[in-house]
Design an enzyme around this catalytic site. Structure first.
Site, PDB file in Angstrom:
ATOM      1  N   ASP A 105       0.865  -1.176   0.000  1.00 41.67           N
ATOM      2  CA  ASP A 105       0.000   0.000   0.000  1.00 41.67           C
ATOM      3  C   ASP A 105       0.908   1.234   0.000  1.00 41.67           C
ATOM      4  O   ASP A 105       1.833   1.325   0.804  1.00 41.67           O
ATOM      5  CB  ASP A 105      -0.886  -0.006   1.260  1.00 41.67           C
ATOM      6  N   ASP A 207      -3.138   4.596  -2.396  1.00 41.78           N
ATOM      7  CA  ASP A 207      -4.235   5.065  -1.551  1.00 41.78           C
ATOM      8  C   ASP A 207      -4.729   6.440  -2.012  1.00 41.78           C
ATOM      9  O   ASP A 207      -3.926   7.301  -2.390  1.00 41.78           O
ATOM     10  CB  ASP A 207      -3.723   5.164  -0.106  1.00 41.78           C
ATOM     11  N   GLU A 277      -6.603   3.544  -5.896  1.00 37.39           N
ATOM     12  CA  GLU A 277      -7.906   3.621  -5.222  1.00 37.39           C
ATOM     13  C   GLU A 277      -8.673   4.833  -5.747  1.00 37.39           C
ATOM     14  O   GLU A 277      -8.256   5.980  -5.567  1.00 37.39           O
ATOM     15  CB  GLU A 277      -7.717   3.769  -3.699  1.00 37.39           C
ATOM     16  N   ASP A 340     -12.774  -0.913   3.912  1.00 37.22           N
ATOM     17  CA  ASP A 340     -13.553   0.316   4.087  1.00 37.22           C
ATOM     18  C   ASP A 340     -15.049   0.098   3.919  1.00 37.22           C
ATOM     19  O   ASP A 340     -15.822   1.053   4.081  1.00 37.22           O
ATOM     20  CB  ASP A 340     -13.120   1.366   3.048  1.00 37.22           C
TER      21      ASP A 340
HETATM   22  C1  NOJ Z   1      -8.488   5.006   1.749  1.00 42.48           C
HETATM   23  C2  NOJ Z   1      -8.175   3.835   2.615  1.00 42.48           C
HETATM   24  O1  NOJ Z   1      -8.614   2.661   1.994  1.00 42.48           O
HETATM   25  C3  NOJ Z   1      -8.824   4.109   3.941  1.00 42.48           C
HETATM   26  O2  NOJ Z   1      -8.800   2.979   4.778  1.00 42.48           O
HETATM   27  C4  NOJ Z   1      -8.107   5.280   4.564  1.00 42.48           C
HETATM   28  O3  NOJ Z   1      -8.724   5.596   5.787  1.00 42.48           O
HETATM   29  C5  NOJ Z   1      -8.142   6.492   3.651  1.00 42.48           C
HETATM   30  N1  NOJ Z   1      -7.845   6.159   2.291  1.00 42.48           N
HETATM   31  C6  NOJ Z   1      -7.157   7.520   4.095  1.00 42.48           C
HETATM   32  O4  NOJ Z   1      -5.860   7.067   3.840  1.00 42.48           O
END
Ligand code: NOJ
Ligand code: CA
Length: 547
Positions: A105, A207, A277, A340
């Site tokens: 990540d 991310d 993401e 998430d």
């Molecule tokens: C996306 C991540 O998947 C999530 O878990 C995180 O809290 C936020 N970005 C901030 O980095």
């Protein structure tokens, strides 16, 4: 194994299945109630037994853990909670021996406020690192520079009394946004990429990938006329705006082209991948992140299956829309669950979760499988005193929070599900049903969700039509069924999914002799007449049709 899809060679990240590990919750090796790298190493045999191709680790960098690792205080080390660089190197080496790729990540949008870069940046307006973050003067009345909101509530600007400016944080105030328009930031962050690629990682999950470049004029976001339509999940006031200016500025594409060039250099020795993401559900817009010349991200992550209404029409429409939006040669991908989002078994039910698994593993494109979904883990109720998630703490009650889908992996029926020793408290509660829902029990049960996931993975791996073949939806199925054909050269597989709990009778076009290879119920195989295909409630089948 390497197949050719049309002209082009396909790479491991196209044929393979990615398994997401949330490291805190996978396996605790040292008895502190938190999962760690040696724990993951100890479970690599499980991944090869299961039949996945790559593991993606949510962040393991040093972090104050405000957001459990997404608040990074050092990009080139490992948090002692998880281990150290030596343990990481061992993980990569052993994963590679297991024929597993490792995806790291990468968190470019923000650091922790404890990162030395931010400590320097906030120390004075004249510090050389001041411009590494996004600082701005107040409006004349002292209020924040513009109307931007943080995803987890309130203004995205935090006042710094010492230097009399605001800094930007797209999420938590302890996670200030880096300024990617500053060339030194870009170079430093590209050095971070080199650091991990040099250590042998096979790819990066980026991310908040859409957020790194904002409007340079810091213009106000306009109001959102219809939050229910345009927002992908409840985020309170955040959804009251259209996020035109606080992310996704067109200049972002130049950054990803440059990053891709860096990856391409490394890929000459072994192919590396970037997964971004992206919470974009307008598919042509989403597809722009592949780059006009397929020269940006290898795959912007596709979260369509996470939020789509679970019915055959909507799921087919989603898949067809994604397929239609892909630039020529771009490789699709699908996410069904992650750290998430509520667990898939909770969203659509245990029975349909089996159909979802068949869908995920038979669509065209790279599947991402979230740890625990292969045993049908569901959201775990978190008592108020055990809440950990900062988004839940900031926005109590607005969404379900993210702790329920981050509960520890259920390995067996021993105390704490074999996740950590019985004498310690796991960092999040274990699901109460762990004595039945666990890896050991499901390995022994040939009808279990785990047996289904493993069988589907094996079929996908050994069937080029599924791994790399084309996708053609079939019209004329009952409204509750989604039917499609995957094809590679002369090999064809028909996938018929019943997304309801009603029985279904299908009259499919004649395709020659047909044979059921697997049902989601794991109780039937053999010849079938496509002119009268019966699907039971919550049943999906993969059917071999004559070559
Ligand atoms: C996306 C991540 O998947 C999530 O878990 C995180 O809290 C936020 N970005 C901030 O980095
Ligand atoms: Ca531990």
């Amino acid at each position: 194994m390497r197949y050719n899809a049309g002209q082009a060679q396909t790479y491991w990240w196209q044929q393979g299945v990615i398994y997401q590990i949330y490291p805190r919750s996978f396996k605790d090796s040292n008895g502190d109630g938190i999962g760690d790298l040696p724990g993951i190493i100890a479970k690599l045999d499980y991944h090869t037994w299961l039949g996945v191709d790559a593991i993606w680790l949510s962040p393991v960098y040093p972090s104050p853990m405000v957001d459990f690792g997404y608040d990074v205080s050092n990009y080139t080390d490992i948090d002692p909670i998880f281990g150290d660089l030596a343990a990481f190197d061992t993980l990569v080496a052993q994963a590679h021996q297991h024929d597993l790729k490792v995806i790291m990540d990468y968190v470019p949008n923000h650091t922790s406020d404890r990162h030395p870069w931010f400590i320097a940046s906030r120390s004075s307006r004249h510090n050389p690192k001041r411009d590494w973050y996004i600082w701005a003067d107040p409006r004349p009345d002292g209020s924040p520079p513009n109307n931007w909101l943080a995803s987890w509530g309130g203004s995205a600007w935090e006042w710094d009394a010492a230097t009399q400016q605001y800094y930007l944080h797209s999420y938590h105030k302890a996670m200030p946004d880096l300024n990617w328009r500053n060339q030194d930031v870009k170079e430093a962050m590209f050095d971070v990429v080199r650091f991990w690629l040099d250590r042998g990682v096979d790819g990066l999950r980026i991310d908040s990938a859409q957020r790194i470049i904002k409007d340079p004029q810091l213009r106000d976001n306009p109001p959102n006329p219809d939050p229910n339509v345009t927002a992908y999940k409840p985020l309170g006031d955040y959804n009251s705006q259209l996020h035109l200016y606080d992310k996704g500025h067109p200049d972002i594409h130049a950054v990803y082209r440059e990053l891709r060039q860096l990856l391409d250099i490394y890929s000459t020795s072994s192919p590396r991948v970037t997964l971004g993401e992206m919470h974009i559900y307008d598919w042509p817009q989403w597809a722009r992140y592949y780059g006009a010349q397929l020269d940006e991200l290898h795959m912007p992550l596709n979260f369509g299956l996470v939020s789509v209404p679970w019915n055959a029409g909507a799921v087919r429409h989603l898949v067809d829309s994604v397929e239609a939006a892909l630039p020529p040669g771009a490789w699709p991908n699908y996410v069904l669950g992650n750290h998430d989002e509520p667990r898939v078994a909770t969203r659509i039910g245990q029975e349909q979760a089996r159909v979802g698994m068949m869908l995920l593993l038979t669509l065209r494109g790279t599947p991402t499988l979230y740890y625990g979904d292969e045993i049908g883990m569901h959201n775990v109720d978190i008592p108020p005193q055990s809440i950990q998630d900062p988004s839940e703490k900031n926005l109590p009650g607005i969404g379900p929070g993210r702790d329920p889908e981050r509960a520890p992996m259920q390995w067996d029926d021993s105390p704490h599900a074999g996740f950590c020793p019985s004498a310690v408290e796991p960092w999040l509660p274990i699901a109460p049903d762990y004595t039945q829902v666990n890896v050991a029990a499901q390995r022994a049960d040939r009808h279990s969700m785990l047996s289904l996931a493993r069988a589907l993975l094996q079929i996908r791996r050994t069937t080029p039509a599924l791994a790399v073949g084309s996708y053609t939806p079939i019209d004329g199925a009952p409204a509750d069924c989604f039917v499609y054909v995957r094809r590679f050269e002369n090999q064809r597989r028909l996938i018929a999914l019943n997304l309801s709990d009603d029985e279904q009778q299908l009259q499919l076009p004649a395709m020659g002799s047909a044979r059921i290879l697997i049902s989601t119920h794991l109780d039937r195989e053999g010849p079938v007449d496509l002119a009268s295909l019966h699907l039971r409630s919550d049943e999906g089948c993969i059917i071999e049709v004559a070559e």
